[in-house]
Scaffold this motif. Structure first.
Motif, PDB file in Angstrom:
ATOM      1  N   GLY A 192       0.509  -1.531  -0.277  1.00 19.75           N
ATOM      2  CA  GLY A 192      -0.248   0.022  -0.186  1.00 19.75           C
ATOM      3  C   GLY A 192       0.824   1.208  -0.191  1.00 19.75           C
ATOM      4  O   GLY A 192       2.445   1.199   0.673  1.00 19.75           O
ATOM      5  N   ASP A 193      -0.068   2.038  -0.059  1.00 17.44           N
ATOM      6  CA  ASP A 193       0.478   3.715  -0.308  1.00 17.44           C
ATOM      7  C   ASP A 193       0.808   4.717   1.323  1.00 17.44           C
ATOM      8  O   ASP A 193       0.995   5.540   1.420  1.00 17.44           O
ATOM      9  CB  ASP A 193       0.610   4.343  -1.564  1.00 17.44           C
ATOM     10  N   THR A 194      -0.114   3.872   2.290  1.00 19.23           N
ATOM     11  CA  THR A 194      -0.303   4.972   3.462  1.00 19.23           C
ATOM     12  C   THR A 194       0.806   4.689   4.168  1.00 19.23           C
ATOM     13  O   THR A 194       1.796   3.416   4.914  1.00 19.23           O
ATOM     14  CB  THR A 194      -1.714   4.144   4.293  1.00 19.23           C
ATOM     15  N   LEU A 195       1.190   5.890   5.244  1.00 18.22           N
ATOM     16  CA  LEU A 195       2.054   5.457   6.013  1.00 18.22           C
ATOM     17  C   LEU A 195       1.996   5.165   6.845  1.00 18.22           C
ATOM     18  O   LEU A 195       0.524   6.236   7.600  1.00 18.22           O
ATOM     19  CB  LEU A 195       2.841   7.160   5.612  1.00 18.22           C
ATOM     20  N   MET A 252       6.293   2.476   7.883  1.00 20.98           N
ATOM     21  CA  MET A 252       5.757   1.103   7.687  1.00 20.98           C
ATOM     22  C   MET A 252       4.403   1.559   6.331  1.00 20.98           C
ATOM     23  O   MET A 252       3.656   1.819   6.843  1.00 20.98           O
ATOM     24  CB  MET A 252       5.388   0.134   8.245  1.00 20.98           C
ATOM     25  N   TYR A 253       4.890   1.113   5.376  1.00 23.15           N
ATOM     26  CA  TYR A 253       3.578   1.336   4.044  1.00 23.15           C
ATOM     27  C   TYR A 253       2.745   0.874   4.325  1.00 23.15           C
ATOM     28  O   TYR A 253       3.109  -0.402   4.312  1.00 23.15           O
ATOM     29  CB  TYR A 253       5.136   1.788   2.740  1.00 23.15           C
ATOM     30  N   VAL A 254       1.861   1.124   4.394  1.00 24.98           N
ATOM     31  CA  VAL A 254       0.567  -0.295   4.742  1.00 24.98           C
ATOM     32  C   VAL A 254      -0.797  -0.003   3.971  1.00 24.98           C
ATOM     33  O   VAL A 254      -0.487   1.593   3.034  1.00 24.98           O
ATOM     34  CB  VAL A 254       0.351  -0.488   5.370  1.00 24.98           C
ATOM     35  N   SER A 255      -1.959  -0.430   3.231  1.00 28.62           N
ATOM     36  CA  SER A 255      -2.698   0.438   2.892  1.00 28.62           C
ATOM     37  C   SER A 255      -3.964   0.873   3.535  1.00 28.62           C
ATOM     38  O   SER A 255      -3.475   0.412   5.001  1.00 28.62           O
ATOM     39  CB  SER A 255      -3.774  -1.203   2.536  1.00 28.62           C
ATOM     40  N   LYS A 279      -6.224   1.268   9.591  1.00 30.67           N
ATOM     41  CA  LYS A 279      -7.513   1.040   9.745  1.00 30.67           C
ATOM     42  C   LYS A 279      -7.798   0.091  11.089  1.00 30.67           C
ATOM     43  O   LYS A 279      -7.813   0.672  12.044  1.00 30.67           O
ATOM     44  CB  LYS A 279      -8.800   1.868   9.013  1.00 30.67           C
ATOM     45  N   GLN A 280      -7.385  -0.881  10.492  1.00 32.31           N
ATOM     46  CA  GLN A 280      -7.392  -2.375  11.630  1.00 32.31           C
ATOM     47  C   GLN A 280      -6.070  -1.435  12.270  1.00 32.31           C
ATOM     48  O   GLN A 280      -6.328  -2.288  14.303  1.00 32.31           O
ATOM     49  CB  GLN A 280      -6.945  -3.788  10.435  1.00 32.31           C
ATOM     50  N   VAL A 281      -4.870  -1.752  12.416  1.00 29.78           N
ATOM     51  CA  VAL A 281      -4.000  -1.155  12.779  1.00 29.78           C
ATOM     52  C   VAL A 281      -4.275  -0.296  14.606  1.00 29.78           C
ATOM     53  O   VAL A 281      -4.310  -0.408  15.405  1.00 29.78           O
ATOM     54  CB  VAL A 281      -2.393  -1.026  12.680  1.00 29.78           C
TER      55      VAL A 281
END
Length: 183
Positions: A92-95, A107-110, A115-117
């Motif tokens: 993903g591209d959300t930091l 860490m780059y995630v979707s 939101k889950q984190v």
């Protein structure tokens, strides 16, 4: 062949009393010699038993250390297996920012994973110098084995919870409560 004592008695060079005294002295010396040998044998036996007991204690300590080492390796293998089986995708591209040892890591995630984190459904764990995302129940199992592996959990992060509670408390601060309400 007769003994020297018998020969001296026949020749008349010795009498019966001196022969008797000589035999008695010889017996006494032999008894003392046997006693000393027993004491020496007992001392050697005691020293051997003590050495065996010390060796047994050293072996017991060594076995305990080896058992602890095996348990550590077993726990590490369990943790590694839990992480590899349950890790979530990080594409993903959300930091996502989190702290580890007072250092901010990224860490780059979707967006959905982010939101889950933040809601505490996923946790960040460290595996061989890399960071992975696992579900919170799995993070609980990992924390039972070794708490230092779980790096970040939003549901346990006290700084975020305090900020959210203050926001909830201040939510109705702008509204006045009328005094004439009857219930």
């Amino acid at each position: 062949m007769a003994s020297l004592q018998d020969q001296l008695l026949k020749a008349g060079l010795a009498d019966k009393n001196s022969a008797k005294n000589a035999r008695a002295e010889k017996r006494k010396k032999q008894k003392l010699k046997n006693k000393n040998q027993q004491v020496e044998a007992d001392a050697a036996k005691i020293a051997a038993e003590q050495a065996a007991a010390e060796k047994k204690e050293r072996d017991r300590q060594l076995n305990a250390e080896q058992q602890q080492e095996r348990e550590k390796r077993s726990v590490a293998a369990q943790i590694k297996q839990l992480i590899t089986v349950n890790k979530q995708s990080r594409d993903g591209d959300t930091l996502l920012n989190f702290t580890h040892d007072n250092v901010v890591k990224r860490m780059y995630v979707s967006a959905t994973v982010h939101k889950q984190v933040t809601k505490g459904r996923l946790a960040v764990v460290a595996l061989d110098g890399a960071y992975e995302l696992v579900p919170s129940p799995v993070a609980d199992k990992i924390a039972q084995r070794d708490e230092s592996v779980v790096v970040y959990r939003a549901d346990l992060d006290t700084s975020n919870n305090e900020g959210q509670q203050e926001d909830e408390e201040d939510w109705y601060a702008d509204y006045e409560i009328p005094d004439d309400l009857t219930w």
